[in-house]
Design a protein around this motif. Structure first.
Motif, PDB file in Angstrom:
ATOM      1  N   THR A  86       4.487  -3.271  -6.973  1.00 10.87           N
ATOM      2  CA  THR A  86       3.221  -2.598  -7.241  1.00 10.87           C
ATOM      3  C   THR A  86       2.772  -1.882  -5.978  1.00 10.87           C
ATOM      4  OG1 THR A  86       2.591  -4.302  -8.852  1.00 10.87           O
ATOM      5  CG2 THR A  86       0.849  -2.868  -8.013  1.00 10.87           C
ATOM      6  N   VAL A  87       2.531  -0.579  -6.106  1.00 12.97           N
ATOM      7  CA  VAL A  87       2.115   0.235  -4.968  1.00 12.97           C
ATOM      8  C   VAL A  87       0.676   0.673  -5.210  1.00 12.97           C
ATOM      9  CG1 VAL A  87       2.612   2.237  -3.539  1.00 12.97           C
ATOM     10  CG2 VAL A  87       4.487   1.035  -4.693  1.00 12.97           C
ATOM     11  N   SER A  88      -0.199   0.256  -4.339  1.00 13.27           N
ATOM     12  CA  SER A  88      -1.615   0.596  -4.490  1.00 13.27           C
ATOM     13  C   SER A  88      -1.943   1.872  -3.721  1.00 13.27           C
ATOM     14  CB  SER A  88      -2.482  -0.554  -3.986  1.00 13.27           C
ATOM     15  OG  SER A  88      -2.283  -0.753  -2.606  1.00 13.27           O
ATOM     16  N   SER A  89      -2.871   2.634  -4.280  1.00 15.35           N
ATOM     17  CA  SER A  89      -3.235   3.911  -3.644  1.00 15.35           C
ATOM     18  C   SER A  89      -4.377   3.735  -2.658  1.00 15.35           C
ATOM     19  CB  SER A  89      -3.629   4.924  -4.719  1.00 15.35           C
ATOM     20  OG  SER A  89      -4.682   4.414  -5.496  1.00 15.35           O
TER      21      SER A  89
ATOM     22  N   ASN B 139      11.055   3.111   1.344  1.00 19.92           N
ATOM     23  CA  ASN B 139      10.088   3.583   2.332  1.00 19.92           C
ATOM     24  C   ASN B 139       9.172   4.627   1.709  1.00 19.92           C
ATOM     25  OD1 ASN B 139      11.315   1.993   4.372  1.00 19.92           O
ATOM     26  ND2 ASN B 139      12.786   3.626   4.827  1.00 19.92           N
ATOM     27  N   SER B 140       8.054   4.871   2.375  1.00 23.56           N
ATOM     28  CA  SER B 140       7.095   5.887   1.904  1.00 23.56           C
ATOM     29  C   SER B 140       6.783   5.707   0.419  1.00 23.56           C
ATOM     30  CB  SER B 140       7.652   7.288   2.160  1.00 23.56           C
ATOM     31  OG  SER B 140       7.941   7.478   3.527  1.00 23.56           O
ATOM     32  N   LEU B 141       6.481   4.479   0.055  1.00 23.49           N
ATOM     33  CA  LEU B 141       6.257   4.177  -1.356  1.00 23.49           C
ATOM     34  C   LEU B 141       5.034   4.907  -1.901  1.00 23.49           C
ATOM     35  CD1 LEU B 141       7.229   0.443  -1.279  1.00 23.49           C
ATOM     36  CD2 LEU B 141       8.155   2.130  -2.876  1.00 23.49           C
ATOM     37  N   LYS B 142       5.121   5.270  -3.169  1.00 21.09           N
ATOM     38  CA  LYS B 142       4.059   5.981  -3.867  1.00 21.09           C
ATOM     39  C   LYS B 142       3.590   5.143  -5.056  1.00 21.09           C
ATOM     40  CE  LYS B 142       6.428  10.346  -2.858  1.00 21.09           C
ATOM     41  NZ  LYS B 142       7.024  11.579  -3.453  1.00 21.09           N
ATOM     42  N   PRO B 143       2.376   5.347  -5.508  1.00 26.96           N
ATOM     43  CA  PRO B 143       1.904   4.602  -6.689  1.00 26.96           C
ATOM     44  C   PRO B 143       2.829   4.778  -7.894  1.00 26.96           C
ATOM     45  CG  PRO B 143       0.051   5.621  -5.589  1.00 26.96           C
ATOM     46  CD  PRO B 143       1.290   6.123  -4.892  1.00 26.96           C
ATOM     47  N   GLU B 144       3.452   5.933  -8.023  1.00 29.67           N
ATOM     48  CA  GLU B 144       4.350   6.147  -9.165  1.00 29.67           C
ATOM     49  C   GLU B 144       5.664   5.375  -9.051  1.00 29.67           C
ATOM     50  OE1 GLU B 144       2.872   8.478  -7.264  1.00 29.67           O
ATOM     51  OE2 GLU B 144       4.197  10.225  -6.941  1.00 29.67           O
TER      52      GLU B 144
ATOM     53  N   ARG C 220      13.795   8.600   0.495  1.00 31.74           N
ATOM     54  CA  ARG C 220      12.855   7.489   0.677  1.00 31.74           C
ATOM     55  C   ARG C 220      13.524   6.132   0.445  1.00 31.74           C
ATOM     56  NH1 ARG C 220       8.685   6.862  -2.669  1.00 31.74           N
ATOM     57  NH2 ARG C 220       9.701   7.858  -4.466  1.00 31.74           N
ATOM     58  N   PHE C 221      14.440   6.063  -0.477  1.00 34.38           N
ATOM     59  CA  PHE C 221      15.110   4.801  -0.813  1.00 34.38           C
ATOM     60  C   PHE C 221      16.555   4.840  -0.330  1.00 34.38           C
ATOM     61  CE2 PHE C 221      12.490   3.504  -4.827  1.00 34.38           C
ATOM     62  CZ  PHE C 221      11.307   3.719  -4.111  1.00 34.38           C
ATOM     63  N   THR C 222      17.028   3.690   0.121  1.00 36.40           N
ATOM     64  CA  THR C 222      18.422   3.552   0.557  1.00 36.40           C
ATOM     65  C   THR C 222      19.008   2.281  -0.034  1.00 36.40           C
ATOM     66  OG1 THR C 222      17.914   4.636   2.664  1.00 36.40           O
ATOM     67  CG2 THR C 222      19.968   3.393   2.535  1.00 36.40           C
ATOM     68  N   ILE C 223      20.200   2.377  -0.579  1.00 33.72           N
ATOM     69  CA  ILE C 223      20.895   1.215  -1.096  1.00 33.72           C
ATOM     70  C   ILE C 223      22.023   0.845  -0.136  1.00 33.72           C
ATOM     71  CG2 ILE C 223      22.450   2.609  -2.539  1.00 33.72           C
ATOM     72  CD1 ILE C 223      22.356   0.316  -4.605  1.00 33.72           C
ATOM     73  N   SER C 224      22.193  -0.449   0.080  1.00 36.92           N
ATOM     74  CA  SER C 224      23.248  -0.913   0.977  1.00 36.92           C
ATOM     75  C   SER C 224      23.709  -2.288   0.510  1.00 36.92           C
ATOM     76  CB  SER C 224      22.741  -0.983   2.419  1.00 36.92           C
ATOM     77  OG  SER C 224      21.681  -1.921   2.527  1.00 36.92           O
TER      78      SER C 224
ATOM     79  N   GLN D 227       0.827  -1.199   0.000  1.00 38.02           N
ATOM     80  CA  GLN D 227       0.000   0.000   0.000  1.00 38.02           C
ATOM     81  C   GLN D 227       0.868   1.258   0.000  1.00 38.02           C
ATOM     82  OE1 GLN D 227      -2.760  -0.288   3.310  1.00 38.02           O
ATOM     83  NE2 GLN D 227      -4.332  -1.115   1.954  1.00 38.02           N
ATOM     84  N   ALA D 228       0.340   2.321  -0.547  1.00 35.12           N
ATOM     85  CA  ALA D 228       1.054   3.594  -0.552  1.00 35.12           C
ATOM     86  C   ALA D 228       1.439   3.976   0.875  1.00 35.12           C
ATOM     87  CB  ALA D 228       0.197   4.679  -1.187  1.00 35.12           C
ATOM     88  N   GLY D 229       2.664   4.465   1.009  1.00 34.74           N
ATOM     89  CA  GLY D 229       3.174   4.836   2.315  1.00 34.74           C
ATOM     90  C   GLY D 229       3.923   3.728   3.024  1.00 34.74           C
ATOM     91  N   GLY D 230       3.807   2.511   2.525  1.00 33.46           N
ATOM     92  CA  GLY D 230       4.446   1.368   3.156  1.00 33.46           C
ATOM     93  C   GLY D 230       5.871   1.157   2.696  1.00 33.46           C
TER      94      GLY D 230
END
Length: 124
Positions: free
Chosen positions: A121-124, A84-89, A67-71, A13-16
């Motif tokens: 897939t990020v759902s709104s 983090n804080s995923l968006k539909p886009e 929002r994103f981190t690579i390690s 889900q969005a924000g997850g």
């Protein structure tokens, strides 16, 4: 040769949050950088983030910065993309890539090895 296997994609889900993993095998000692790219339907593959194999210097695209981190985990030859804080886009197929030349690591052409891709897939 270097083989890459991605895992961790799915529906969120969005924000997850979601974490992708990319396990590298083969001639990993020759690597210069590993990166993540993504490709949404009808769009070109775009750079997301990269990490240098030695020194762990990282760079992320402006669109995901903060929002994103690579390690990476050297012991496991694995690179991670914490999202983090995923968006539909952010919905796309995410690809892990590896390159052994010190060239522009934000371009598709900077990498010679690619994983099979994992759907996010990020759902709104």
């Amino acid at each position: 040769q270097v083989q890459l296997v991605e895992s961790g994609g799915g529906l969120v889900q969005a924000g997850g949050p979601l974490r992708l993993s990319c396990a590298a095998s083969g001639r990993t000692f020759s690597l210069y950088a590993m990166g993540w790219f993504r490709q949404a339907p009808g769009k070109e593959r775009e750079f997301v983030a990269r990490i240098l194999w030695s020194g762990a210097s990282t760079y992320v695209a402006d669109s995901v910065k903060g929002r994103f981190t690579i390690s990476r985990d050297n012991a496991k030859n694995t690179v991670y993309l914490q999202m983090n804080s995923l968006k539909p886009e952010d919905t796309a197929v995410y690809y892990c890539a590896a390159g052994n030349l010190p060239v522009d690591s934000t371009r598709v052409g900077g990498y010679g090895y690619w994983g099979q891709g994992t759907q996010v897939t990020v759902s709104s």
